[in-house]
Design a protein around this motif. Structure first.
Motif, mmCIF file in Angstrom:
data_model
loop_
_atom_site.group_PDB
_atom_site.id
_atom_site.type_symbol
_atom_site.label_atom_id
_atom_site.label_comp_id
_atom_site.label_asym_id
_atom_site.label_seq_id
_atom_site.Cartn_x
_atom_site.Cartn_y
_atom_site.Cartn_z
ATOM 1 N N ILE A 81 57.560 82.180 -3.355
ATOM 2 C CA ILE A 81 57.036 83.095 -4.373
ATOM 3 C C ILE A 81 55.728 83.721 -3.897
ATOM 4 O O ILE A 81 55.511 84.931 -4.070
ATOM 5 C CB ILE A 81 56.853 82.354 -5.719
ATOM 6 N N ALA A 82 54.864 82.945 -3.256
ATOM 7 C CA ALA A 82 53.600 83.463 -2.732
ATOM 8 C C ALA A 82 53.850 84.503 -1.652
ATOM 9 O O ALA A 82 53.182 85.558 -1.596
ATOM 10 C CB ALA A 82 52.732 82.312 -2.210
ATOM 11 N N LEU A 83 54.812 84.238 -0.756
ATOM 12 C CA LEU A 83 55.149 85.212 0.302
ATOM 13 C C LEU A 83 55.671 86.522 -0.302
ATOM 14 O O LEU A 83 55.285 87.614 0.127
ATOM 15 C CB LEU A 83 56.194 84.626 1.248
ATOM 16 N N LEU A 84 56.547 86.430 -1.267
ATOM 17 C CA LEU A 84 57.099 87.636 -1.903
ATOM 18 C C LEU A 84 56.003 88.426 -2.620
ATOM 19 O O LEU A 84 55.981 89.656 -2.574
ATOM 20 C CB LEU A 84 58.221 87.265 -2.874
ATOM 21 N N TYR A 85 55.102 87.705 -3.261
ATOM 22 C CA TYR A 85 53.996 88.377 -3.951
ATOM 23 C C TYR A 85 53.115 89.128 -2.947
ATOM 24 O O TYR A 85 52.685 90.260 -3.203
ATOM 25 C CB TYR A 85 53.167 87.359 -4.741
ATOM 26 N N MET A 86 52.851 88.533 -1.805
ATOM 27 C CA MET A 86 52.031 89.181 -0.770
ATOM 28 C C MET A 86 52.732 90.441 -0.243
ATOM 29 O O MET A 86 52.092 91.465 -0.024
ATOM 30 C CB MET A 86 51.721 88.203 0.358
ATOM 31 N N ARG A 87 54.026 90.369 -0.036
ATOM 32 C CA ARG A 87 54.755 91.546 0.449
ATOM 33 C C ARG A 87 54.745 92.667 -0.597
ATOM 34 O O ARG A 87 54.586 93.831 -0.264
ATOM 35 C CB ARG A 87 56.200 91.188 0.785
ATOM 36 N N ILE A 88 54.912 92.331 -1.836
ATOM 37 C CA ILE A 88 54.896 93.335 -2.903
ATOM 38 C C ILE A 88 53.520 93.986 -2.987
ATOM 39 O O ILE A 88 53.400 95.210 -3.138
ATOM 40 C CB ILE A 88 55.311 92.704 -4.257
ATOM 41 N N SER A 89 52.472 93.184 -2.870
ATOM 42 C CA SER A 89 51.119 93.756 -2.925
ATOM 43 C C SER A 89 50.868 94.674 -1.726
ATOM 44 O O SER A 89 50.199 95.703 -1.850
ATOM 45 C CB SER A 89 50.066 92.654 -3.017
ATOM 46 N N LYS A 90 51.411 94.333 -0.539
ATOM 47 C CA LYS A 90 51.280 95.206 0.638
ATOM 48 C C LYS A 90 51.975 96.544 0.379
ATOM 49 O O LYS A 90 51.440 97.614 0.694
ATOM 50 C CB LYS A 90 51.891 94.549 1.876
ATOM 51 N N PHE A 91 53.165 96.516 -0.191
ATOM 52 C CA PHE A 91 53.884 97.749 -0.483
ATOM 53 C C PHE A 91 53.154 98.588 -1.529
ATOM 54 O O PHE A 91 53.109 99.816 -1.434
ATOM 55 C CB PHE A 91 55.319 97.460 -0.945
ATOM 56 N N ASN A 92 52.570 97.916 -2.515
ATOM 57 C CA ASN A 92 51.793 98.653 -3.521
ATOM 58 C C ASN A 92 50.574 99.316 -2.890
ATOM 59 O O ASN A 92 50.255 100.473 -3.193
ATOM 60 C CB ASN A 92 51.357 97.727 -4.662
ATOM 61 N N ASN A 93 49.894 98.629 -2.004
ATOM 62 C CA ASN A 93 48.739 99.207 -1.307
ATOM 63 C C ASN A 93 49.172 100.376 -0.420
ATOM 64 O O ASN A 93 48.503 101.412 -0.359
ATOM 65 C CB ASN A 93 48.017 98.150 -0.467
ATOM 66 N N LEU A 94 50.291 100.189 0.257
ATOM 67 C CA LEU A 94 50.812 101.261 1.102
ATOM 68 C C LEU A 94 51.168 102.485 0.268
ATOM 69 O O LEU A 94 50.881 103.627 0.657
ATOM 70 C CB LEU A 94 52.037 100.763 1.875
#
Length: 165
Positions: A20-33
């Motif tokens: 869940i932590a890994l998925l959250y980090m990836r989602i936040s990266k996409f949001n920043n992008l």
């Protein structure tokens, strides 16, 4: 057995928290992008708008320069035409002198009274005259712009005149 089962559940819960932590980090990266891309698009829109405004200003300056040059050329042409007319008038005045005829007035009156009458012809309307002039100028090889300037009409009007051949 229950301790083993509790240990297994604990490990699985830790793995799920990690996933869940890994998925959250990836989602936040996409949001920043996505936010960066939106900023870049806004900057590009502003740059293109500034470029278009600059291009428009340059076009307006170029149009003003061309109009000033045309005015100067027209003034020079008018001066030359006036000068030529003045010289022609001066030449005509020098060459010709008015000679009074020695014919008595009575004879002249009789000749005018005996002269055949001339039928008045209907002169073409200015539109017909412009139409004929436009066709003849086009046949001579002049462009539509030149014909429009000569006749004092718009390009589309000249095109219509030529289409109505």
């Amino acid at each position: 057995m229950s301790s083993l089962f509790l240990l297994l559940l604990f490990v699985l819960q830790m793995v799920s928290f990690y996933v869940i932590a890994l998925l959250y980090m990836r989602i936040s990266k996409f949001n920043n992008l996505e936010k960066k891309q939106e900023r870049l698009m806004a900057e590009m829109d502003n740059a293109i708008a500034a470029y278009l405004a600059e291009l428009k200003e340059e076009n307006e300056r170029l149009i003003n320069i061309i109009e000033k040059r045309e005015e100067k050329v027209l003034i020079k042409v008018q001066e030359e035409v006036n000068h030529i007319r003045e010289t022609k008038i001066a030449d005509k005045e020098d060459e010709f002198t008015i000679v009074q005829p020695n014919i008595p007035v009575n004879i002249a009156l009789k000749s005018y009274q005996n002269a055949p009458t001339v039928k008045k012809t209907v002169s073409p309307t200015p539109e017909q005259n412009d139409h004929q002039r436009a066709i003849s100028m086009f046949d001579e090889g002049k462009t539509i712009e030149e014909i429009a300037k000569t006749l004092g009409k718009g390009k589309t009007e000249v095109e219509l005149l030529l289409k109505l051949r």
